[in-house]
Design a protein around this motif. Structure first.
Motif, PDB file in Angstrom:
ATOM      1  N   UNK A   1       0.839  -1.198   0.000  1.00 22.32           N
ATOM      2  CA  UNK A   1       0.000   0.000   0.000  1.00 22.32           C
ATOM      3  C   UNK A   1       0.871   1.243   0.000  1.00 22.32           C
ATOM      4  N   UNK A   2       1.888   1.214   0.843  1.00 20.72           N
ATOM      5  CA  UNK A   2       2.761   2.385   0.879  1.00 20.72           C
ATOM      6  C   UNK A   2       3.507   2.557  -0.431  1.00 20.72           C
ATOM      7  N   UNK A   3       3.984   1.431  -0.925  1.00 23.48           N
ATOM      8  CA  UNK A   3       4.761   1.490  -2.166  1.00 23.48           C
ATOM      9  C   UNK A   3       3.922   2.023  -3.317  1.00 23.48           C
ATOM     10  N   UNK A   4       2.665   1.694  -3.365  1.00 24.67           N
ATOM     11  CA  UNK A   4       1.822   2.080  -4.491  1.00 24.67           C
ATOM     12  C   UNK A   4       1.176   3.435  -4.285  1.00 24.67           C
ATOM     13  N   UNK A   5       0.604   3.650  -3.098  1.00 25.41           N
ATOM     14  CA  UNK A   5      -0.181   4.867  -2.895  1.00 25.41           C
ATOM     15  C   UNK A   5       0.482   5.866  -1.974  1.00 25.41           C
ATOM     16  N   UNK A   6       1.542   5.431  -1.309  1.00 26.77           N
ATOM     17  CA  UNK A   6       2.209   6.344  -0.387  1.00 26.77           C
ATOM     18  C   UNK A   6       1.432   6.566   0.878  1.00 26.77           C
ATOM     19  N   UNK A   7       0.443   5.710   1.164  1.00 27.03           N
ATOM     20  CA  UNK A   7      -0.312   5.867   2.408  1.00 27.03           C
ATOM     21  C   UNK A   7      -0.154   4.630   3.266  1.00 27.03           C
ATOM     22  N   UNK A   8      -0.450   4.817   4.543  1.00 26.16           N
ATOM     23  CA  UNK A   8      -0.445   3.686   5.457  1.00 26.16           C
ATOM     24  C   UNK A   8      -1.886   3.314   5.811  1.00 26.16           C
ATOM     25  N   UNK A   9      -2.173   2.028   6.112  1.00 22.48           N
ATOM     26  CA  UNK A   9      -3.545   1.655   6.498  1.00 22.48           C
ATOM     27  C   UNK A   9      -3.891   2.197   7.879  1.00 22.48           C
ATOM     28  N   UNK A  10      -5.142   2.112   8.223  1.00 22.69           N
ATOM     29  CA  UNK A  10      -5.607   2.572   9.530  1.00 22.69           C
ATOM     30  C   UNK A  10      -4.929   1.742  10.616  1.00 22.69           C
ATOM     31  N   UNK A  11      -4.423   2.423  11.637  1.00 26.29           N
ATOM     32  CA  UNK A  11      -3.676   1.728  12.678  1.00 26.29           C
ATOM     33  C   UNK A  11      -4.405   1.808  14.006  1.00 26.29           C
ATOM     34  N   UNK A  12      -4.179   0.826  14.881  1.00 30.13           N
ATOM     35  CA  UNK A  12      -4.780   0.900  16.212  1.00 30.13           C
ATOM     36  C   UNK A  12      -3.827   1.635  17.162  1.00 30.13           C
ATOM     37  N   UNK A  13      -4.124   1.581  18.475  1.00 33.79           N
ATOM     38  CA  UNK A  13      -3.318   2.401  19.406  1.00 33.79           C
ATOM     39  C   UNK A  13      -1.911   1.856  19.593  1.00 33.79           C
ATOM     40  N   UNK A  14      -1.677   0.614  19.115  1.00 29.46           N
ATOM     41  CA  UNK A  14      -0.321   0.074  19.168  1.00 29.46           C
ATOM     42  C   UNK A  14       0.328   0.143  17.793  1.00 29.46           C
ATOM     43  N   UNK A  15      -0.248   0.950  16.928  1.00 24.94           N
ATOM     44  CA  UNK A  15       0.238   1.153  15.559  1.00 24.94           C
ATOM     45  C   UNK A  15       0.196  -0.124  14.732  1.00 24.94           C
ATOM     46  N   UNK A  16      -0.735  -1.007  15.057  1.00 20.93           N
ATOM     47  CA  UNK A  16      -0.902  -2.221  14.255  1.00 20.93           C
ATOM     48  C   UNK A  16      -1.989  -1.961  13.225  1.00 20.93           C
ATOM     49  N   UNK A  17      -1.824  -2.422  11.977  1.00 21.64           N
ATOM     50  CA  UNK A  17      -2.899  -2.204  10.993  1.00 21.64           C
ATOM     51  C   UNK A  17      -4.177  -2.923  11.421  1.00 21.64           C
ATOM     52  N   UNK A  18      -5.261  -2.151  11.427  1.00 23.79           N
ATOM     53  CA  UNK A  18      -6.518  -2.722  11.917  1.00 23.79           C
ATOM     54  C   UNK A  18      -7.031  -3.844  11.021  1.00 23.79           C
ATOM     55  N   UNK A  19      -6.650  -3.831   9.730  1.00 28.08           N
ATOM     56  CA  UNK A  19      -7.213  -4.865   8.864  1.00 28.08           C
ATOM     57  C   UNK A  19      -6.738  -6.245   9.297  1.00 28.08           C
ATOM     58  N   UNK A  20      -5.644  -6.283  10.042  1.00 27.62           N
ATOM     59  CA  UNK A  20      -5.132  -7.581  10.486  1.00 27.62           C
ATOM     60  C   UNK A  20      -5.280  -7.782  11.989  1.00 27.62           C
TER      61      UNK A  20
END
Lengths: 394, 373, 302
Positions: free
Chosen positions: B207-226
């Motif tokens: 995602x970062x490589x393609x769009x330059x954005x990061x996914x939504x993260x939780x309070x421990x900076x973990x991607x919420x999708x996972x």
């Protein structure tokens, strides 16, 4: 001028009897199913409502309807009112059959009937704290006593017949039974006093499940007086009907005379019931005008109205008037018992119960059996007093 | 999961075509939850030769996360990944070694300043000035700081890099810490797991490589999708938990029947991860519970290497199934038919009584005098 | 003659009335738990609703599956097949589970009701049922305020089924795992120790200790200390959840037997009243029969 009883005679298998036997037959088939498949197959009883139509009616109300013998015996033998003597035998017959119906009702209702023989015999396992123990043993004994008290009717008839085992048996047994009779009669007044009042006490063990308008320590008294009232009521109705149908003297004066005793027990019921309810601060329940308050009021009215009706000594000699008063008392007492054992028993709003059709049909069949037995016995044995009309044939 | 596997098989044989490459990009995008247009963009970037630079640091680690990434199918897919990105520094995979490698790293960092992806694998020791891990004479601590300076995105892969992992287990003799703690103040996406699920990493990286954005993260900076749900919430054996069916001992009947492993100490009820839906090695059921061993909470700092493997834990949330029996259940519906019959019987009795009351009046024959008394 | 008969009658009538209409019945004295009483403590704040205890109980008691639907063993209530169940209360304050099984009351209504003593409290206070005396009259079901004893409606050979704390298997006299020195199956299997087994006094102390240590977590009352005369299964509920929400009503300290059995005992104490009444009735009967015979004799003569 004969207080002598004679059999009514006549054909047994009348259309009425055939109808009754069909009802009995249906019940018999359903009972086979009940015993083969278990109670759940035939009834709507449940863990919330473990007692239903069979206990409320067949046992509790059925035995109360069988209190005619008791009620009449009290008058005749305890209060020495000999004029009611002509009513004794037919009252005893109704009682014996009523209690037998109750006993059969119990045997059908219990889930493990094969151990019932242990109850009267295994005295070492008796739980003396169990109110039902006293009721069960007392009813067993009383049923037995009733048939013995009634036995002179059978013995007389068998004694008259041709030489046979029954005739010899009658000859041997009659003197022994007659000697024991006073003791049995007294027992026949003691036992219902005990178990009819205890039937009231018994349902108090439902504790918080019994609606406050029925939960009272006066319940043994109330059950007792209402059963005496029902006893008179049933006796009047049964006497009137059988004597009309089989064309025997109506004994209206005698029956009307019962009114005095009935007024006493009916008023006692009403006063104690209403008085105790108010005294215990339960008037709010009466004024709630929900199902329970309506049942309460109906029960009271069905005892109060006939009481006033019967206070009218002139009117009560009218047969229809007397019969209707009696009908009300019987329904009132029955309703009281239905309420205590069914309608006012509240296991929780999530439970509901109404008898299943087979359940109802079995009860109907039992009642039909009782009526059929009554008819058969009064036709073949000297139960009804008074000479039959000279030209009449039953 | 067979798609990428088949692709890899194809890739390893001659005659690899563009359409196969496009398909592979599509599957990779789908596997990490990116939309179809992401795949198109991957292809676009690849054809234009645009490949983001990746600096991959290894600290106190077992290299398991790298190995896990390599097990995204046969080497074919690994090749694809390497074709999508420019792996400018990776101690495990680089052919070169020594000071030249370190120099190459610095050169790549300078060349792609502000846009390279820094991947940190392994915990960073902090005790005694961090001497317990040194690469080329430099402590991990210093190296991580140097590389994080101009990184475009920082991703900590694995539990060790996320919060310290195994090296940080009591008594933590080296003072091992995770990258976010060491790089306080910087945004570090964490992909905990031991090993991390490679697709979680791929999703973030692509995602970062393609769009330059990061996914939504939780309070421990973990991607919420996972990491948005506990294993317990999405476990294939959840029905057994709800029904009260448990394995009590390894090898017992319950275990053989695949029952819930809660009583054997499954940490699923407290572990945020997606292993239950994204298995490893592209083999179905290649994840702990699938293989019959309780989850040990490898993503969670409070659980992994802290709570005994077979010690039970409370669920984070109570989520009873809708069929859980309530306190009171309505019982015994009343049949209208029965009510009708019952009503008829009672009505009949009353009617008979009233009729009889009239009939009995007809009997006026009384017994003679002398009856009184 | 007349006066004494009437007098005797009045006394008898009054006596009967007084005995049957006792207003303030001398309720019977309160029962206490046996010395070596054991029990269970269920802490609803620890229960996670995993239902391991439901399954373990079913296995330990060899009870058949419940199939309300066809997929799962999904009991919705105690029944002839289910002696232990976890139910869910979903209220404003969140979820709370409750474990339902026999409360093993100090003054059990079932034991009081049962004519033949099929229900009895054993030495350590556990209430069990034996099949060889039970006639299936279900008075125990009428009496039990917690609606615990269940009847096998669908069987022609029905038993009364309820938790017997694994002293014996439910609905039978076969020894349960308590006799092997184990704990009741539910306590043995609970992963959170939400339900524990032990000496009753110890459990009472433990319950109070939990309340003292963590008052904000719990409903401030331990249920069962004297509810319905006391139960040997104690309950702790989460703060904000009423026991009545969990199906454990606020009954007060009197058992159901307190009044009716007290009344019964008072009326029939020593069997004096029935014997006395019988004597009176027999006397009256004898007298009236003698009068009757005399009258009949007169009639014959005339």
């Amino acid at each position: 001028m004969s207080a002598q009883a004679t059999p009514v005679g006549g054909k047994l298998l009348t259309p009425t009897m055939k109808g009754l036997l069909i009802l009995v037959g249906i019940a018999a088939v359903l009972l086979l199913w009940r015993f083969a498949a278990g109670l759940g197959a035939v009834t709507n009883l449940s863990d919330g409502y473990p007692w239903g139509l069979w206990i409320a009616f067949d046992v509790v109300t059925g035995t109360a309807l069988g209190c005619g013998g008791y009620a009449i015996a009290l008058l005749v033998y305890a209060f020495n009112k000999g004029k009611y003597h002509p009513l004794v035998r037919s009252a005893l017959l109704a009682s014996a059959l009523g209690y037998t119906l109750g006993a059969i009702g119990v045997l059908i209702d219990v889930g493990r009937v094969w151990w019932t023989w242990k109850l009267p015999l295994f005295f070492w396992t008796w739980n003396l704290s169990s109110i039902q123990l006293e009721v069960a043993l007392c009813i067993m004994l009383y049923t037995f006593v009733l048939w013995i008290e009634l036995s002179p009717a059978f013995l007389e008839q068998w004694a008259k017949g041709p030489e046979s085992f029954l005739k010899r048996f009658a000859a041997a047994a009659t003197p022994k039974i007659m000697r024991a009779m006073p003791w049995l009669i007294a027992l026949g007044m003691l036992l219902p006093t005990m178990h009819q009042s205890s039937l009231g006490n018994m349902i108090l063990l439902a504790g918080p499940k019994l609606h406050p308008l029925w939960y009272t320590t006066w319940i043994p008294f109330l059950f007792l007086v209402s059963c005496v009232g029902m006893g008179y009521g049933v006796t009047i109705m049964e006497t009137m009907v059988s004597r009309t149908v089989y064309k025997r003297p109506g004994e209206t004066r005698v029956l009307a005379g019962l009114g005095d005793a009935m007024v006493v027990v009916l008023l006692a019921y009403v006063l104690i019931r209403v008085g105790d309810t108010i005294w215990q601060g339960k008037l709010d329940y009466v004024l709630a005008f929900d199902v329970f308050s309506i049942l309460f009021l109906l029960e009271v009215l069905l005892h109060l109205v006939p009481a006033f009706m019967l206070m009218n000594k002139a009117k009560r000699t009218d047969r229809t008037y007397l019969f209707r008063a009696s009908l009300m008392i019987v329904f009132g007492g029955a309703l009281y018992r239905f309420s205590a054992y069914w309608f006012a028993f509240q296991p929780g709003d999530h439970w509901s119960y109404f008898p299943a059709i087979p359940e109802i049909l079995i009860t109907v069949g039992l009642v039909a059996f009782e009526i059929a037995a009554y008819i058969t016995i009064i036709k073949r044995f000297p139960i009804l007093t008074g000479a039959p009309p000279a030209t009449a044939k039953a | 999961m067979s798609g990428p596997l088949e692709l890899a098989l194809q890739a390893s044989s001659p005659g690899w075509h563009r359409r196969d490459f496009v398909k592979a990009c599509g599957m990779a995008a789908a596997a990490v939850g990116l939309p179809a247009k992401a795949a198109a963009k991957f292809v676009q970037n690849a054809e234009a030769g645009i490949k983001p630079s990746v600096i991959w640091l290894a600290n106190q680690e077992c290299t398991g996360c790298t190995e896990s990434l390599l097990r995204t199918s046969h080497p074919g897919l690994a090749d694809l990944i390497i074709d999508l990105i420019s792996l400018d520094y990776n101690e495990a995979l680089m052919a070169a070694a020594g000071h030249q490698v370190e120099a190459a790293r610095r050169a790549a960092m300078e060349r792609h300043a502000g846009s390279y992806i820094l991947v940190i694998e392994g915990a960073i020791p902090t005790k005694d000035d961090g001497i317990y891990c040194k690469i080329g004479g430099m402590t991990s601590y210093d190296m991580v700081h140097e590389c994080a300076e101009n990184a475009g995105a920082i991703i900590a892969i694995g539990s060790c890099a996320s919060w310290g992992g195994l090296p940080s287990a009591d008594p933590n003799p080296t003072g091992a810490k995770g990258a976010p703690e060491v790089l306080a103040g910087k945004t570090v996406v964490t992909i905990p797991g031991c090993p991390a699920n490679p697709y979680n990493f791929l999703g973030v990286a692509l995602q970062y490589a393609t769009f330059g954005t990061l996914p939504e993260l939780d309070e421990l900076a973990r991607p919420k999708f996972a990491y948005g749900r506990t294993i317990h919430e999405h476990c294939p054996r959840r029905a057994h938990f709800d029904a009260g069916r448990f394995a009590r001992q390894f090898g017992d009947d319950g275990h053989r029947l695949g029952y819930c492993l809660y009583h054997l100490g499954c940490k699923g009820p407290q572990t945020y991860a997606n292993c239950s839906v994204q298995h490893f090695n592209e083999v179905t059921d290649a994840w702990p519970i699938g293989l019959g061993h309780p989850c040990f909470g490898c993503t969670e700092q409070s659980l992994a290497f802290r709570v005994a493997l077979h010690e039970t834990v409370d669920p984070n949330e109570i989520l009873p199934p809708s069929l859980f029996p309530p306190i009171f259940t309505d019982r015994g519906p009343i049949s209208p038919m029965a009510t009708a019959v019952g009503g008829a019987v009672v009505g009949g009795a009353i009617a008979a009584g009233v009729m009889a009351s009239k009939k009995v009046a007809e009997n006026t024959a009384e017994a003679g005098a002398g009856e009184e008394g | 003659m007349n006066i004494s008969r009437r007098g005797a009658l009045k006394v008898a009538a009054l006596g009967a009335a007084a005995a049957t209409g006792v207003r303030k019945a001398e309720a019977r004295e309160r029962l206490v738990p046996p010395e070596d009483a054991t029990g269970m403590l269920y802490d609803a704040t620890l229960c996670i609703g995993c239902k391991a205890c439901v399954v373990a109980c079913r296995e330990a008691n060899e009870l058949s599956l419940e199939r309300e639907s066809t997929l799962y063993d999904d009991a919705i209530d105690l029944s002839g097949h289910t002696a232990n169940i976890i139910k869910l209360h979903n209220g404003d304050e969140g979820y709370a589970f409750v474990k339902q099984q026999c409360m093993h009351c100090v003054d059990p209504a079932c034991a009081s009701a049962c004519m033949m003593g099929s229900f009895q409290k054993r030495d350590n206070g556990i209430v069990t049922w034996v099949p060889d005396k039970c006639i299936g009259c279900r008075y125990c079901q009428i009496a039990c305020p917690f609606e615990i004893p269940k009847f096998e409606w669908d069987s022609p050979l029905p038993r009364m089924v309820k938790c017997q704390m694994c002293l014996a298997k439910a609905g039978s006299t076969d020894p349960g795992q308590l006799q092997d020195g184990k704990e009741p199956a539910c306590c043995e299997v609970c992963p959170r120790e939400a339900v524990i087994y032990g000496d009753y006094d110890d459990l009472k102390q433990e319950a109070q200790a939990r309340l003292d240590a963590n008052p904000d977590r719990y409903n401030p009352r331990v249920y069962g200390l004297d509810d319905m005369g006391g139960t040997q299964v104690l309950y702790l509920a989460p703060a904000g959840v009423e026991y009545s929400d969990l199906g454990l009503p606020e009954y007060g300290p009197d058992s159901v037997s307190h009044i009716p059995v007290g009344l019964q005992h008072k009326i029939y104490k020593g069997f004096v009243a029935p014997v006395a009444l019988y004597a009176v009735l027999a006397g009256l009967t004898w007298r009236s029969r003698r009068q009757e015979d005399a009258q009949a004799g007169q009639e014959v003569e005339s």
